[in-house]
Write a protein that holds these residues in place. Structure first.
Motif, short mmCIF file in Angstrom:
data_model
loop_
_atom_site.label_atom_id
_atom_site.label_comp_id
_atom_site.label_asym_id
_atom_site.label_seq_id
_atom_site.Cartn_x
_atom_site.Cartn_y
_atom_site.Cartn_z
N PHE A 67 0.86 -1.18 0.00
CA PHE A 67 0.00 0.00 0.00
C PHE A 67 0.90 1.23 0.00
N THR A 68 0.87 1.98 -1.07
CA THR A 68 1.65 3.21 -1.13
C THR A 68 1.00 4.25 -0.22
N SER A 108 -3.18 0.02 -4.65
CA SER A 108 -3.69 0.24 -3.30
C SER A 108 -2.94 1.39 -2.63
N LEU A 109 -3.70 2.26 -1.95
CA LEU A 109 -3.11 3.40 -1.25
C LEU A 109 -3.60 3.42 0.20
N VAL A 110 -2.77 3.99 1.06
CA VAL A 110 -3.16 4.17 2.46
C VAL A 110 -2.78 5.59 2.87
N ASP A 149 -2.43 -11.30 -1.05
CA ASP A 149 -1.22 -10.50 -0.82
C ASP A 149 -1.54 -9.26 0.03
N LEU A 150 -2.69 -8.65 -0.26
CA LEU A 150 -3.07 -7.44 0.49
C LEU A 150 -3.34 -7.77 1.96
N TRP A 199 -1.14 -6.52 5.52
CA TRP A 199 -1.67 -5.96 6.78
C TRP A 199 -1.29 -6.85 7.97
N LYS A 200 -1.31 -8.16 7.72
CA LYS A 200 -0.98 -9.11 8.79
C LYS A 200 0.44 -8.84 9.31
#
Ligand SMILES: *Cc1c(COP(=O)(O)O)cnc(C)c1O
Length: 377
Positions: free
Chosen positions: A325-326, A336-338, A367-368, A372-373
């Motif tokens: 997540f960029t 994906s962005l955060v 993968d996403l 986070w995990k």
């Protein structure tokens, strides 16, 4: 005939404008500011000057009007330019109701620019119909709805709010950027106009800025917007229109896949011991889940926000541990962005310190989730 076709077919058909000169299958980009005039004063194809109209803009507007079930659409150079145009239809002394967690720049525009011009504003919890009704004044001319909202993902009942607006003689305008027409069609729920930042899902690849207003019926409002668009001149370039039109061809496919992943990521995060709360209208625990399920026909969208157990510093540090997540602002692209939202908003922000806003892209969901995990630890 085309209005009987499905959304996906309309999206392809409406952007498939064949060029007569070379029989090209995709529309050329008309990089011209001006068009030739005949000696009788006419313009053979109706185009005069590209601020007024251009073949690429015309095609984009016709396609979006069709997909959103509107009569007319007007494209602008950014989402904010389109919001600005909508407020410019009002006059000194008019009153606007906006959500207390509206897209941050919408509120700032009203405060910094329109307050000087005498436009009045009230902020309400737009997920509470009674609060909206109570905020109505004799001079209320517009209720601005944003659902799901940014970044708390609160859901407003479009049908009820449109009814409140119409009873008061006001317009109901919906910022539909997050839901997209794949998930939600406000004009079929009673709204008078829809606004999009086409920078987001319509464009879909974080490579173009744009905005658009779609008007339900070709009326006085459409005339005002048309005048503001062509005289105000905040129009998109032919190239930008072409890029957004290309995005339309894959809009449904992208948004559906991204939404499916967002639902799975929201479920995963909502059970994680280091997460305090997940804001996503698809979760049964979401306060307005029932309204969302009723009005978001295609699903709940690909945006969510996560409140972690910890402070602003802990939330910021977490973004650094996420590898897929960029950390960046904006949303709606295939990547994906955060973002730690509170720190990019300003003094009027109501966003919690521990909140991260997540735009779920098209990477593989396993993968996403794994990312986070490892980042949450
Ligand atoms: C991004 C965004 C806007 C503003 O659009 P720009 O294209 O950045 O000018 C407005 N509303 C929402 C919900 C947005 O996400």
């Amino acid at each position: 005939m085309s209005d009987k076709l499905h959304f996906e077919t309309q999206a392809i058909q409406s952007t498939l404008v064949k060029d007569a000169q070379a029989s090209s299958v995709t529309q050329p980009i008309y990089l011209t500011t001006t068009f030739e005039r005949e000696t009788d004063g006419s313009y053979p194809h109706g185009f005069v000057y590209s601020r007024l109209d251009n073949p690429n803009r015309k095609q984009l507007e016709a396609s979006v009007a069709l997909l959103e079930n509107g009569d007319k659409a007007f494209a602008f150079a950014s989402g904010m330019a389109s919001i600005n145009a909508m407020f410019q239809t009002l006059k000194t002394g008019d009153h606007v109701i906006i959500p207390d967690d509206a897209y941050y720049a919408t509120e700032i525009l009203l405060r910094d620019v329109y307050e000087r011009w005498g436009l009045q504003m009230t902020k309400v919890d737009m997920s509470n119909n009674d609060a909206v009704q109570k905020a109505v004044q004799p001079n209320t001319k517009m209720i601005w709805v944003e659902t799901p909202s940014n970044p708390l993902l609160k859901v407003s009942d479009i049908e009820s709010i449109a009814a409140i607006a119409h009873k008061a003689g006001a317009l109901c305008v919906v910022d539909n950027t997050w839901a997209t027409p794949v998930m939600q069609l406000p004009l079929t729920l009673g709204a008078d106009a829809v606004m999009h930042s086409t920078t987001k899902y319509y464009g879909g690849h974080c490579d173009v800025l744009g905005g658009i207003l779609i008007i339900k019926s070709n009326n006085e409002l459409a005339e005002k917007i048309s005048s503001i668009q062509t005289k105000g001149g905040a129009v998109p370039s032919p190239f930008d229109c072409w890029i957004i039109s290309r995005g339309i061809k894959t809009l449904s496919l992208r948004v559906k896949a991204q939404t499916e992943s967002a639902g799975k990521l929201a479920e995963y995060l909502s059970t994680h011991p280091k997460v305090e709360k997940v804001n996503y209208p698809g979760l049964k625990s979401h306060l307005q889940h029932a309204i969302a399920a009723k009005q978001m026909k295609g699903g709940f969208g690909a945006m969510l926000s996560v409140q972690i157990k910890g402070d602003a510093k802990a939330a910021m540090e977490l973004t650094g541990r996420l590898k897929l997540f960029t950390t960046a602002t904006s949303l709606g692209g295939v990547e994906s962005l955060v973002e730690h939202r509170r720190s990019v908003e300003g003094p009027y922000s109501v966003t919690p310190d521990n909140l991260l806003r997540v735009s779920v892209g098209l990477e593989h969901i396993d993968d996403l989730i794994n990312d986070w995990k490892q980042a949450l630890g």
